[in-house]
Design a protein around this motif. Structure first.
Motif, PDB file in Angstrom:
ATOM      1  N   SER A 137     -66.952 126.333  66.735  1.00  0.00           N
ATOM      2  CA  SER A 137     -66.958 127.169  65.523  1.00  0.00           C
ATOM      3  C   SER A 137     -67.490 128.571  65.786  1.00  0.00           C
ATOM      4  N   THR A 138     -68.484 128.694  66.657  1.00  0.00           N
ATOM      5  CA  THR A 138     -69.091 130.001  66.942  1.00  0.00           C
ATOM      6  C   THR A 138     -69.250 130.186  68.448  1.00  0.00           C
ATOM      7  N   PRO A 139     -68.143 130.332  69.170  1.00  0.00           N
ATOM      8  CA  PRO A 139     -68.209 130.419  70.637  1.00  0.00           C
ATOM      9  C   PRO A 139     -69.005 131.618  71.148  1.00  0.00           C
ATOM     10  N   GLU A 140     -69.058 132.683  70.380  1.00  0.00           N
ATOM     11  CA  GLU A 140     -69.799 133.874  70.818  1.00  0.00           C
ATOM     12  C   GLU A 140     -71.300 133.604  70.958  1.00  0.00           C
ATOM     13  N   GLU A 141     -71.793 132.573  70.320  1.00  0.00           N
ATOM     14  CA  GLU A 141     -73.206 132.224  70.411  1.00  0.00           C
ATOM     15  C   GLU A 141     -73.508 131.338  71.624  1.00  0.00           C
ATOM     16  N   TRP A 142     -72.480 131.009  72.403  1.00  0.00           N
ATOM     17  CA  TRP A 142     -72.635 130.122  73.555  1.00  0.00           C
ATOM     18  C   TRP A 142     -72.039 130.787  74.806  1.00  0.00           C
ATOM     19  N   PRO A 143     -72.571 131.915  75.244  1.00  0.00           N
ATOM     20  CA  PRO A 143     -71.964 132.652  76.362  1.00  0.00           C
ATOM     21  C   PRO A 143     -71.905 131.871  77.671  1.00  0.00           C
ATOM     22  N   ALA A 144     -72.802 130.935  77.883  1.00  0.00           N
ATOM     23  CA  ALA A 144     -72.779 130.152  79.122  1.00  0.00           C
ATOM     24  C   ALA A 144     -71.530 129.286  79.228  1.00  0.00           C
ATOM     25  N   PHE A 145     -70.906 129.006  78.099  1.00  0.00           N
ATOM     26  CA  PHE A 145     -69.717 128.149  78.072  1.00  0.00           C
ATOM     27  C   PHE A 145     -68.444 128.950  77.787  1.00  0.00           C
ATOM     28  N   ALA A 146     -68.490 130.245  77.993  1.00  0.00           N
ATOM     29  CA  ALA A 146     -67.381 131.129  77.612  1.00  0.00           C
ATOM     30  C   ALA A 146     -66.046 130.709  78.222  1.00  0.00           C
ATOM     31  N   ILE A 147     -66.034 130.352  79.483  1.00  0.00           N
ATOM     32  CA  ILE A 147     -64.768 129.984  80.135  1.00  0.00           C
ATOM     33  C   ILE A 147     -64.175 128.743  79.483  1.00  0.00           C
ATOM     34  N   LEU A 148     -64.999 127.734  79.252  1.00  0.00           N
ATOM     35  CA  LEU A 148     -64.507 126.510  78.617  1.00  0.00           C
ATOM     36  C   LEU A 148     -64.084 126.762  77.174  1.00  0.00           C
ATOM     37  N   LEU A 149     -64.866 127.560  76.465  1.00  0.00           N
ATOM     38  CA  LEU A 149     -64.547 127.815  75.058  1.00  0.00           C
ATOM     39  C   LEU A 149     -63.313 128.696  74.905  1.00  0.00           C
ATOM     40  N   ASP A 150     -63.039 129.534  75.892  1.00  0.00           N
ATOM     41  CA  ASP A 150     -61.778 130.295  75.877  1.00  0.00           C
ATOM     42  C   ASP A 150     -60.587 129.341  75.963  1.00  0.00           C
ATOM     43  N   GLU A 151     -60.710 128.326  76.803  1.00  0.00           N
ATOM     44  CA  GLU A 151     -59.633 127.331  76.918  1.00  0.00           C
ATOM     45  C   GLU A 151     -59.486 126.540  75.621  1.00  0.00           C
ATOM     46  N   VAL A 152     -60.593 126.190  74.997  1.00  0.00           N
ATOM     47  CA  VAL A 152     -60.550 125.502  73.700  1.00  0.00           C
ATOM     48  C   VAL A 152     -59.832 126.385  72.683  1.00  0.00           C
ATOM     49  N   ASP A 153     -60.156 127.656  72.672  1.00  0.00           N
ATOM     50  CA  ASP A 153     -59.520 128.583  71.723  1.00  0.00           C
ATOM     51  C   ASP A 153     -58.020 128.687  71.973  1.00  0.00           C
ATOM     52  N   ARG A 154     -57.621 128.756  73.232  1.00  0.00           N
ATOM     53  CA  ARG A 154     -56.177 128.798  73.543  1.00  0.00           C
ATOM     54  C   ARG A 154     -55.480 127.547  73.018  1.00  0.00           C
ATOM     55  N   CYS A 155     -56.100 126.408  73.228  1.00  0.00           N
ATOM     56  CA  CYS A 155     -55.515 125.160  72.739  1.00  0.00           C
ATOM     57  C   CYS A 155     -55.477 125.129  71.209  1.00  0.00           C
ATOM     58  N   LYS A 156     -56.582 125.550  70.580  1.00  0.00           N
ATOM     59  CA  LYS A 156     -56.652 125.549  69.111  1.00  0.00           C
ATOM     60  C   LYS A 156     -55.478 126.289  68.491  1.00  0.00           C
ATOM     61  N   ARG A 157     -55.125 127.410  69.077  1.00  0.00           N
ATOM     62  CA  ARG A 157     -54.037 128.232  68.521  1.00  0.00           C
ATOM     63  C   ARG A 157     -52.677 127.559  68.628  1.00  0.00           C
ATOM     64  N   SER A 158     -52.561 126.535  69.462  1.00  0.00           N
ATOM     65  CA  SER A 158     -51.293 125.819  69.610  1.00  0.00           C
ATOM     66  C   SER A 158     -51.064 124.790  68.506  1.00  0.00           C
ATOM     67  N   PHE A 159     -52.122 124.430  67.799  1.00  0.00           N
ATOM     68  CA  PHE A 159     -52.008 123.448  66.728  1.00  0.00           C
ATOM     69  C   PHE A 159     -51.550 124.113  65.429  1.00  0.00           C
ATOM     70  N   THR A 160     -50.737 123.392  64.669  1.00  0.00           N
ATOM     71  CA  THR A 160     -50.353 123.854  63.341  1.00  0.00           C
ATOM     72  C   THR A 160     -51.560 123.818  62.426  1.00  0.00           C
ATOM     73  N   SER A 161     -52.346 122.755  62.564  1.00  0.00           N
ATOM     74  CA  SER A 161     -53.578 122.605  61.806  1.00  0.00           C
ATOM     75  C   SER A 161     -54.618 122.018  62.749  1.00  0.00           C
ATOM     76  N   PHE A 162     -55.778 122.670  62.832  1.00  0.00           N
ATOM     77  CA  PHE A 162     -56.836 122.223  63.728  1.00  0.00           C
ATOM     78  C   PHE A 162     -58.150 122.197  62.970  1.00  0.00           C
ATOM     79  N   SER A 163     -58.896 121.110  63.130  1.00  0.00           N
ATOM     80  CA  SER A 163     -60.255 121.072  62.602  1.00  0.00           C
ATOM     81  C   SER A 163     -61.088 120.183  63.504  1.00  0.00           C
ATOM     82  N   ILE A 164     -62.372 120.445  63.504  1.00  0.00           N
ATOM     83  CA  ILE A 164     -63.300 119.629  64.267  1.00  0.00           C
ATOM     84  C   ILE A 164     -64.513 119.384  63.387  1.00  0.00           C
TER      85      ILE A 164
END
Length: 93
Positions: A26-53
């Motif tokens: 929800s707030t990847p900018e607050e977790w800079p140590a995980f930026a690479i992984l969260l960038d991949e999560v964000d790329r995947c999220k955008r592929s979904f028609t509807s995404f929630s966690i």
């Protein structure tokens, strides 16, 4: 997420017993140590028609808790994602 996308499951709600995972997604900018992984999560999220966690405590999801406990009891690592349990995993209550 990759598995769901490969199977064309584009309207998906993910649930986890780890509240930090929900915060990270929800707030990847607050977790800079995980930026690479969260960038991949964000790329995947955008592929979904509807995404929630959402966070769901294990006490509210006994089936997932039982599956996690049985996986820890197995002698090897288990990675399994599907809506139907394989026959080698004991029936869940």
């Amino acid at each position: 997420m990759h598995c769901m996308l490969r199977h064309n499951k584009l309207l998906t709600r993910f649930e986890t017993d780890c509240s930090d995972v929900v915060k990270m997604v929800s707030t990847p900018e607050e977790w800079p140590a995980f930026a690479i992984l969260l960038d991949e999560v964000d790329r995947c999220k955008r592929s979904f028609t509807s995404f929630s966690i959402a966070h769901i405590p294990r006490t509210k999801n006994t089936k997932a808790d039982k599956l996690a406990r049985s996986a820890r009891a197995l002698p090897t690592d288990v990675y399994y994602v599907n809506s139907v349990s394989p026959t080698w995993i004991p029936e869940l209550v």
